[in-house]
Design an enzyme around this catalytic site. Structure first.
Site, PDB file in Angstrom:
ATOM      1  N   HIS A 148       0.868  -1.033   0.060  1.00 47.90           N
ATOM      2  CA  HIS A 148      -0.092   0.054  -0.200  1.00 47.90           C
ATOM      3  C   HIS A 148       0.902   1.412   0.060  1.00 47.90           C
ATOM      4  CE1 HIS A 148      -3.508  -2.359   0.741  1.00 47.90           C
ATOM      5  NE2 HIS A 148      -2.911  -2.944   1.702  1.00 47.90           N
ATOM      6  N   HIS A 183      -8.062  -4.289  -1.272  1.00 45.44           N
ATOM      7  CA  HIS A 183      -7.396  -5.368  -1.534  1.00 45.44           C
ATOM      8  C   HIS A 183      -8.385  -6.090  -2.570  1.00 45.44           C
ATOM      9  CE1 HIS A 183      -6.595  -4.392   2.762  1.00 45.44           C
ATOM     10  NE2 HIS A 183      -5.542  -4.829   2.378  1.00 45.44           N
TER      11      HIS A 183
END
Ligand SMILES: Nc1ncnc2c1ncn2[C@@H]1O[C@H](COP(=O)(O)OP(=O)(O)O)[C@@H](O)[C@H]1O
Ligand SMILES: Nc1ncnc2c1ncn2[C@@H]1O[C@H](COP(=O)(O)OP(=O)(O)O)[C@@H](O)[C@H]1O
Ligand SMILES: [Mg+2]
Ligand SMILES: [Mg+2]
Ligand SMILES: [Mg+2]
Ligand SMILES: [Mg+2]
Lengths: 334, 214, 334, 214
Positions: free
Chosen positions: C57, C219
Site C-alpha cells: 500500500h 484488497h
C-alpha cells in the site's frame, strides 16, 4: 481504456485546472492557459528558471514549479513539445529583469520551439540562456552525447539551477551550475509495459509480456536491448553497468541518486531496485549522499523504472540540500 | 508575364485551411500506421483557428500567410508547429513588399520557406519526413524556372514532384521522429507529414493557377 | 508478470532493505525485521504513535513514519496483517513511558493481532489505546459503521494523531484527536483494474475491461456497484454522492481532501478527478481547506482512485497544518 | 481409564508439523480456487519453524503446544496466526498442570481452544471458515463424552465430525474473509481453512489414539 478522463483531447486542460486548484499555495495560472508560474514569480532580483515539455510525465514538468525551483513552465500536449508561444510566455512570466535560464530536455520539438521562443523574447529584451539535458546514456553513444535525450536527470538540473538562482546567482552562474549538474548526471531506463495516450486509445509501442526493454525512452523511444525479463537485482546490475562507466563514476565519488518509476510500477518495487543499486555502487566505492526513490518523472501508466546518478562536489551538495517546496519535490533545509 | 495581385491572395490560404480540414481524418489515419495517429488533429487545430481568424479579415496573401504561420507557432506544439509555422512565416516575409506575385517572387517564397524548415528541422532527404516532399517540389519548381517555363508550368511541375516525393516515402525507413522506433517495420507506408505537405503544395499550386487564369 | 522483483516470497524483505537505505535520515530498523521506527523514537515525553498493516500500500504504512507522524510501524506480508509480535515490538519501540496510540485500520487480521499485542504489552506495563479507522463508506451501511474498513482516511488519522502527540498531548488526548479525525472522515474508492500479488502470480480478483467497480476495497473487497466505465466527471459525482451525505458534510463546512491513486493510475488523472470533485463540493457550499492529490494509499499496481474528505474544526486545522516530514507526507509549517 | 502422559506428548505436535508440511501444496491449491492461494505457504512457514525449534527440545505436550502457538503468533500474520496461535495456546494452557491427558483433560483443552478462536475470530457456523470444522468436531467430542463413550471413541467421533464439517463448507457461500468477495461464486469448493483444520483435528486424534495404545 481503464482511465479517469473526460474528453481524451482535453486531458491536459482538465488536469491543469485540477492542478491549479490543488496547489494554489504554490502555483498560479497565467494569461496563457498553457503556462503555469510560481505564485511569487517573477521573484525580484532573481534569475528566472523556466522549463517545459510534453504532458504525461507528472510530476514533470509543472510539479517542479515552486520555491527555489522553477518559476514558470510551458505545458505541451501529451508527449508533445509546448508551443514556441508557451515557452516565450513562460520566459516573460519568469523574468524579473535578471534574465531567464531555460532548462529543458533534448527533444527535436522542444529544441525548435525554445529556439523560436528565444527569438521572440530577444525582441522584448529578455535575455534567455539554455541548458539542454542529455542524461539518457542509452539514447546515443558517448561520442554523440549532444544527441542524447533528457530524462529523470532533468530533476537534478532544475534542483541545482533553481537553488543557484535562489541564492542570488547571476544568469551565467545559474546556467553554469545547471550545466554542471547535467554534465555530471547519467540515467538509464528499463521499460516493462507500454502506455496509451488517451486521445490515441491504444498503446503507442509494444513491449511483449515476459520481455523488458533496456534503455527505453520516456515516450517509448527504442532502447539498446530487448531481452527476457530479469530479476530486480539483475536489472539493477544492467543499469549500473550502463550508467557508471559512461561518466565514469569512480571509487571515492559521492553521488545523488534518483530511482524513478515510470508511472504504474508499485513504489515497493522501486525500493527493491534501489536496494541492489546502492549495494552495487557501494561495492565500487561510490557513496550515495542522497537518494530519491519514487515517481519523479513518469510516462503515463508505463511500467518500469529509471536510474539516475549525479556526481557531487561541494557546490552541488550545498545546492542539492537547499530547501525547496513543489508538488514533485520537497526538501527540508538542513 | 503571368502574375496575380498580393491583395487577392487570401483565398490561397483559405484553400489550405479547407484542404487540411477535409483531410483531417485521413492524415490521422496515415499517422496511426507508424506514428501516434494525431497528425490530422494537430494540423486541423491550427489551420482551423487560422481560418476563423481570416474569415472576416481584410488581408492580402502575405498577411494571410503570416497569420497562418503565427497561429501554427502559437497553437501547435511538437515539431509541426515550428516547422510549418516557419514555412508559412518565411513565405509571408518573402512577399511582404511585393504587390504582385509572379514566378520569381514565388521562387523566392518557396526557396526561403524550404531553407527555414531545413535549418530548423535538420532532416535530410530519405529520412522519411515532409522534407522528402518539400525538397523535390522546390527543386522541380526551380528547374522549370531555369528552363524558362511558364509560372503555371512550374507550379504543375512542383505539384507533380511533391506527389512523387510523397510516394517515395513509402519505401523508406524512418530515421527521424516517432516512426524511427519501428526501424524496418516503418517501411511500406507513407509518412504522415509528407502526405500533409503534398496536400499543401498541391493546394498552393491549384489556387495560384486559378488566380492566374482570372 | 512485468514486475521489478527478485524472489516473489521476499518482496517485503527486499523492499524494507531498500527503504531503510533510502530514508536513513528518517527511519531506523529495529531488532524485529518487521518493525521500522522513527530515528528519534521513542521521543522523550511524547506519546508513541504506532500503526501497521499489510504491505503493498506504499506510502502506507512505513511511508508515514517520521517527524510529527508515526513513531513505529508493524509490517505485514503483502495484503496481510502483521503478526501480533510485530505490533507488540512496535509498541515497545514507540513507548517513552507516556503510552502508545495504536492507530490502525479495521481489518479482521489487524484487529486480532493488535488485540493480542496489547495483551503482551500489558504484561510489560505499556499502556496502549487504539483508534480503528473505518472511513470506507461503501464497505457497510451507516448503521453498521463499526464494520467499515479503513482506507486512505487513515492518513488523516495519523496526521492528526501524530500532530497531537507532537504538541504534547496525553495518550487520551491523542486518542481523542485521532478518533475525532476518523469520525469526521469518509472515503470511497473506484477500481479500474485488479492487481497481482507477486507470490500468487495472477490477479486476485477481476474487473472486466470497460467496467469499473464503485466502492472497491484496497484488497479488491467487493464494492457497491459494478458498472460501465464512466467519465472522470461522472466518477467524481458518484464519489461525492456517496461520501457527502454519509457524514453528512453540509453547506458551510470546511474539509481536507485526499484524492489518492491506487498505484497505476497516472497522477495526471487524479488531478482531472480532483478538478470535478472540488467543483461539486463548491456547488454544495463545502470549501476545500487543504487537498492532497497523489499516491497516498495504494494497492500494488491497481488502477483507480479513492476520494477522502475530513470535516475540519479549528483544532483539526491546526493539527493538519503542523509541519511533518515522512516519505509519504511532507508538510511545511506555516 | 485411557490416558497418556503429558511428557510423552511432543510427538503429537511433531505430527501436526508433518501433516502441514505434507499438505502445503494442497492447501495453497484449495485456497487458490476462491482465495489468494497462500494458505499452504502461510501455514507451512509457521509450522516448520515450530518443528525446527522442537526437534531437539525436551518438551512435554503442553510446552510443545505452547511453542506452536507462540510461533504462529510470532511468525504468521493475517488471521491464521492469531486464530491457530490462540487455538494451540489455549490447548497448552488447559493441560499445563496435568501430568496425564485423559478424556476430561482433552475436553477442557478442545473446548477452551474453540472458545478462544471463536471469541477472537467472531465467525459463525455457515460462514465458510474453519469454524465449520471446529464447532461440530468439538460438539461431537462433547456428545461422545456425555454419552460416556471412551476417549478413543470420542476422538474418532471428533475426527469424523471434522471431516463432515469440512465437506459441508463445499456448499456454503463465504461470508467472511477474502472469498466473501465472490458471493455465489464461492459455492462449490471447499474452504481452505476448514481443510487445514480438518487435517489438524485428524492428526491430533490419530496421534492421541496411537499414544493411548502404547
Ligand atoms: N525534423 C523534422 N523535419 C521535418 N519533418 C519532421 C521532422 N520531425 C518530424 N517531422 C514530420 O512530422 C510528422 C509527424 O507529425 P505529427 O504526427 O503531427 O507529430 P508527432 O510525431 O509529434 O505526433 C512526420 O510524419 C514527419 O513528416
Ligand atoms: N474470522 C475468522 N474466523 C475463522 N476463520 C477464518 C476467519 N477469517 C478467515 N478464516 C479462515 O482463514 C482461511 C484463509 O487463510 P489464509 O489463506 O492463510 O489467509 P488469507 O485469507 O489472509 O490469505 C479461510 O479459508 C478461513 O477458513
Ligand atoms: Mg503526437
Ligand atoms: Mg503524430
Ligand atoms: Mg493471504
Ligand atoms: Mg489465502
Amino acid at each position: 481504456m481503464q482511465r479517469i478522463i473526460n474528453k481524451p483531447d482535453m486531458v491536459v486542460e482538465d488536469m491543469l485546472k485540477g492542478f491549479v486548484k490543488a496547489h494554489d499555495d504554490i502555483v498560479m495560472p497565467t494569461s496563457n492557459p498553457r503556462v503555469l508560474k510560481y505564485k511569487d514569480a517573477p521573484v525580484k532580483g532573481k534569475v528566472g528558471v523556466v522549463t517545459g515539455g510534453g504532458s504525461g510525465h507528472k510530476p514533470a514538468f509543472i510539479g517542479y514549479i515552486g520555491k527555489n525551483l522553477c518559476d514558470a513552465v510551458a505545458v505541451g500536449e501529451i508527449f508533445s513539445s509546448p508551443t514556441a508561444q508557451a515557452f516565450y510566455d513562460a520566459f516573460r512570466e519568469a523574468d524579473s529583469g535578471k534574465g531567464v535560464a531555460c532548462l529543458y530536455g533534448n527533444y527535436a520539438g522542444d529544441n525548435m520551439n525554445v529556439k523560436m521562443a528565444i527569438e521572440l523574447a530577444a525582441d522584448d529584451g529578455i535575455e534567455v540562456k539554455t541548458v539542454v539535458a542529455n542524461d539518457d546514456v542509452a539514447s546515443a553513444p558517448k561520442e554523440e552525447r549532444h544527441k542524447r535525450r533528457g530524462v529523470a536527470g532533468e530533476v537534478f538540473m532544475w534542483k541545482i539551477g533553481g537553488a543557484k538562482a535562489a541564492l542570488g546567482g547571476s544568469l551565467d552562474e545559474v546556467i553554469a551550475a545547471a550545466q554542471k549538474a547535467i554534465d555530471n548526471t547519467r540515467s538509464v531506463g528499463i521499460g516493462l509495459t507500454p502506455c496509451t495516450i488517451p486521445a490515441v486509445g491504444h498503446p503507442n509501442f509494444e513491449i511483449k509480456p515476459g520481455t523488458m526493454e533496456v534503455g527505453i525512452g520516456h515516450h517509448g523511444e527504442p532502447g539498446v536491448e530487448v531481452c527476457e525479463i530479469k530479476t530486480a537485482d539483475e536489472m539493477a546490475k544492467m543499469m549500473v553497468d550502463i550508467v557508471v562507466p559512461d561518466l565514469p563514476f569512480v571509487e571515492g565519488d559521492e553521488v545523488a541518486v534518483i530511482v524513478s518509476g515510470l508511472g504504474a510500477t508499485p513504489v515497493m518495487e522501486l525500493y527493491i531496485l534501489y536496494n541492489k543499486i546502492e549495494e552495487l555502487l557501494a561495492e565500487k566505492g561510490i557513496k550515495v549522499y542522497k537518494s530519491f526513490v519514487g515517481n519523479y518523472f513518469t510516462s503515463l501508466e508505463m511500467m518500469g523504472a529509471t536510474f539516475t546518478a549525479m556526481k557531487l562536489d561541494d557546490e552541488l551538495k550545498e545546492l542539492l540540500d537547499l530547501e525547496c517546496n513543489s508538488m514533485g519535490l520537497k526538501v527540508f533545509g538542513k | 508575364m503571368e502574375k496575380f495581385l498580393n491583395k487577392d491572395g487570401k483565398v490561397i490560404v483559405l484553400n489550405l485551411v479547407k484542404t487540411i480540414q477535409e483531410n483531417k481524418d485521413y492524415l490521422s489515419e496515415v499517422d496511426g500506421l507508424i506514428g501516434d495517429g494525431d497528425h490530422g488533429i494537430n494540423m486541423n487545430k491550427g489551420f482551423t483557428i487560422c481560418g476563423e481568424r481570416l474569415k472576416d479579415a481584410d488581408a492580402d496573401l502575405s498577411e494571410s500567410l503570416k497569420t497562418l504561420g503565427r497561429v501554427l507557432l502559437t497553437e501547435i506544439g511538437g515539431s509541426m508547429g515550428p516547422l510549418y509555422g516557419t514555412f508559412f512565416n518565411r513565405m509571408a516575409r518573402s512577399c511582404k513588399d511585393e504587390p504582385e506575385i509572379n514566378r520569381d517572387v514565388f521562387k523566392k517564397m518557396i526557396n526561403e520557406a524550404l531553407a527555414g524548415v531545413s535549418e530548423l528541422g535538420n532532416a535530410k532527404r530519405g529520412d522519411k519526413t515532409l522534407m522528402d516532399v518539400l525538397i523535390p517540389a522546390t527543386e522541380a519548381y526551380n528547374k522549370a524556372i531555369e528552363e524558362n517555363r511558364s509560372f503555371k508550368e512550374a507550379l504543375l511541375a512542383m505539384k507533380e514532384a511533391a506527389r512523387e516525393g510523397m510516394e517515395s516515402t513509402r519505401d523508406m525507413v524512418a530515421r527521424v521522429g516517432r516512426a524511427s522506433r519501428l526501424g524496418e517495420r516503418s517501411r511500406g507506408v507513407l509518412d504522415a507529414g509528407s502526405v500533409s505537405c503534398n496536400l499543401l503544395i498541391a493546394s498552393l499550386a491549384d489556387s495560384m493557377i486559378a488566380l492566374l487564369a482570372n
